[in-house]
Design a protein around this motif. Sequence first.
Motif: not given
Length: 356
Positions: A112, A133, A136-137, A139-142, A163
Amino acid sequence: MKPCTVSLSPPMMSNSKRLRTTALIAAIATIGLTLNVRQSANHFQRRTSADLVPEAVAKHIGDVTSPVNDADTAVFWHIPKDSGSSVKSYYLCMGLVVASNESEEEGHGSDTTLQVWELDHHRLVNVDTTLEKGLERAKNLGLAESGLADVVFTMFPRHAAEIFSEEHPGRLFAFFRHPVDRAVSQFYYRSIASWEKSPGIYRPDFSDLGGMEEWLLDGRSPDQVNNYMVRLLVNKHMGGPVTEDDLEMAKEILRTKVLVGLVSKMEESVDRYDQYFGFYDNDNRDRCYNVYISKGFNKNNHKSLEEGSKAWNMLAEMDLYDMKLYEYAIQLFDEQERLFEKEEENVADQTVLSEK
């Protein structure tokens, strides 16, 4: 191989790294102006660069001729069978932190938060940037903001741009290989690649009829995406016809955003990469360079097609736009050489001044 013309000597002074960095920034400022003033008028008379380069790429990927900063992240566009595996192994060997297809193994795809972990003494950040995918992950995790990755490997340069940001941009670099040679290599690789996990990659039936030439002349499809490089740059990898406008956009992205390397000049290309990104002084470089770059790695010996033969011409026609993009990449490789020649001159000049 033609002798490398870039500055390759190890540091001779304690402040040589600072001198090289200053020199490269000065070189980029000078040569960048020259390259950008040459708006490739012969190619881009109808539209400006701002019209051709997509917004995310324009804002989130640094211009190849602008100075590299600490907030930037090196992004290797891994084109299949263009020596990407050798480059990845080389940078892992050097101890750099890499985001690649191995990054989410051993359950790390469920993490996470971002973290750097080790696999067989290789340092990986836990996002698989070779997949859409996975991007995308990331990007979401920075990932870009974290600064954890030294090199990000991806097959999707357009998606990868998403990203990053203006404050934390990516820096694209890539190897380019003659499209016919790449297609032939990929054909024979797929005929033996029983280890590939993705459906449809392993094609043991490609071993039928004795080789690719016989396969093509028998009227069978090579089952490869045509004009792969152009498609990935203009976001048409899911299908649709490729047009002259697509080629025009791909050329402009290459010209403004990509540090170009050539498989046919692998050592010189890697020397440029390492100077550009500041990897040249890595303590493990000489050893890793000898294993993965000088001697070659992950080679699959196979039959080649004779240039001008019917089968060769069939492949060239299938990849017409990639053929044109490759020719342009060769031109850019020659033009970008001036960045590194200027750096060598500036280092020499500043060394003389510092000794006075």
